[in-house]
Design an enzyme around this catalytic site. Structure first.
Site, mmCIF file in Angstrom:
data_model
loop_
_atom_site.group_PDB
_atom_site.id
_atom_site.type_symbol
_atom_site.label_atom_id
_atom_site.label_comp_id
_atom_site.label_asym_id
_atom_site.label_seq_id
_atom_site.Cartn_x
_atom_site.Cartn_y
_atom_site.Cartn_z
ATOM 1 C CG ASN A 213 -0.131 0.247 2.698
ATOM 2 O OD1 ASN A 213 0.487 0.420 2.722
ATOM 3 N ND2 ASN A 213 -0.478 -1.497 3.522
ATOM 4 N N GLY A 274 -0.248 0.532 17.106
ATOM 5 C CA GLY A 274 0.198 0.320 15.823
ATOM 6 C C GLY A 274 -0.558 0.878 14.524
ATOM 7 C CB CYS A 275 1.238 4.336 13.687
ATOM 8 S SG CYS A 275 1.558 5.315 12.590
ATOM 9 N N PRO A 308 -2.777 -11.907 9.729
ATOM 10 C CG PRO A 308 -0.748 -12.420 10.527
ATOM 11 C CD PRO A 308 -2.299 -12.736 9.221
ATOM 12 C CE LYS A 340 -8.089 -0.563 13.342
ATOM 13 N NZ LYS A 340 -7.578 0.163 12.161
#
Length: 405
Positions: A213, A274-275, A308, A340
């Site tokens: 991405n 978690g960036c 995952p 989320k």
């Protein structure tokens, strides 16, 4: 009392377009009460004039090694003894090479050899020059001797290239000077282990192709830098990006989502951020050899399986760290982010609208909303470096309130 009141800052300006930022740095330093003197090299004078620097510093600008007006004709010794800190900004590739090998045939090089003050370098050059093995070898030699380095940053450059090599901004340089002379004013995360994921992942299709991405990793790297400035023990798990490792940060490079998860699980973090933009899917059967295009078979069909969920896995541990997620959305941003947050049992989630090209992937700015189960805080558009400092402050405050034992 101002942070730098009475401190003597000696600035060396070498040849680079980033020299235009130095008058702003001088103004900021003087606003903090510092006395500022300037050494301007011949290359630096091509980009900023002695008259400009004298006007903003209120001091004579020094350019010559052999100065008959200096006491005993030894201006380099006078400046070397006067300085509480020497910063070279911008520090060109040529300057790094000269410093690494002890050249003393100009005023700046001689002062750097003669001073006992801390030496800080703010590199600035073309991204390809910065990556060159010779430049990196010189940097390793200098840092091994105790020279301090701030930057360089990543982004668009005057030559049109994009990558690491931009000089840090004046506000960053000032903050680094203050930290070197006085230590950080506050250490919100002193002794706290913070693990941060950043950048994209790459999921292989065959030995030469992959799914990925547009994530640049800039936000995650800025967060790592800001956390380290607040005293944290920072582990940065980075996908494939072309960014310089922030000072004081342990970096671990990975490729795939599974690699990133395995590395994250091995960290005994107090806070997990978690960036990274982790690929949701990977190819079920990765080809051993490059897949060939043939006229008879047509386009191949790829069977994808789910990767995952790194954040969810970390948050589901028996004794999980405080987990902070990022939600990059193109519509219904806050609604998706809240969903989320609840599904993954996160403490905080940072939501941003990546449909806006000014603050989306690969941009230098960002604007976000930070959500928890009972709070909503808006951070307006600003540079990712400035935003990271505010986000780390917010995260640290939440950690001390709800998670610190």
């Amino acid at each position: 009392m101002s942070a730098l009141a009475g401190q003597h800052i000696l600035l060396g300006i070498t040849g680079g377009i980033a020299a235009y930022k130095i008058p702003e740095l001088i103004r900021r330093l003087k606003d903090e009460g510092a006395q500022v003197r300037v050494i301007l090299t011949q290359g630096g004078s091509a980009f900023v004039t002695p008259m400009t620097l004298q006007a903003v510093s209120g001091e004579e600008v020094h350019t010559e090694l052999l100065d008959t007006r200096a006491e005993a004709g030894m201006g380099h010794i006078e400046l070397a003894k006067w300085a509480d800190l020497v910063m070279i900004a911008p520090a060109s590739a040529n300057t790094l090479a000269r410093l690494a090998h002890g050249f003393a045939d100009d005023l700046l090089g001689t002062v750097c050899l003669a001073t006992s003050a801390p030496l800080v370098l703010a590199p600035a050059m073309n991204q390809q020059m910065w990556k060159h093995p010779a430049v990196q070898a010189n940097m390793q030699l200098l840092t091994a001797r105790g020279v301090h380095v701030v930057g360089p940053e990543s982004g668009s450059q005057a030559c049109g290239d994009v990558g690491a090599g931009r000089m840090s901004e004046p506000y960053q340089l000032k903050a680094f000077i203050i930290e070197q002379l006085q230590g950080p004013s506050t250490q919100l995360l002193d002794g706290v282990h913070v693990t941060i994921t950043a950048g994209p992942t790459r999921e292989p299709i065959d030995p030469v192709r992959y799914i990925s991405n547009h994530s640049s990793g800039k936000m995650g790297f800025a967060l790592a830098h800001a956390a380290a400035q607040q005293g944290a023990n920072v582990t940065l798990i980075a996908g494939p990006v072309d960014l310089a490792t922030p000072p004081g940060v342990q970096r671990i490079d990975v490729e795939s989502a599974q690699d990133m998860l395995d590395t994250a699980l091995a960290q005994a973090a107090d806070i997990f951020i978690g960036c990274a933009a982790v690929a949701d899917y990977r190819v079920a059967d990765v080809a051993d050899h490059k897949m060939k295009k043939t006229a008879n078979t047509g386009a191949p069909t790829l069977k994808l399986i789910e990767n995952p969920d790194i954040l969810k896995t970390i948050a589901a541990q028996t004794k999980p760290p405080m987990c902070v997620g990022f939600a990059a959305e193109t519509r219904d941003v806050e609604a998706y982010a809240l969903d989320k947050l609840k599904r993954k049992k996160l403490a905080l989630i940072v939501a941003n609208d990546v449909s806006n090209t000014a603050i989306g992937f690969n941009s230098d700015d960002n604007a976000v909303v930070v959500l928890s189960e009972d709070d909503r805080v808006v951070f307006e558009q600003q540079s990712k470096q400035m935003l990271a400092q505010q986000l780390i402050h917010h995260i640290a405050t939440h950690y001390h309130k709800h998670f610190r034992k």
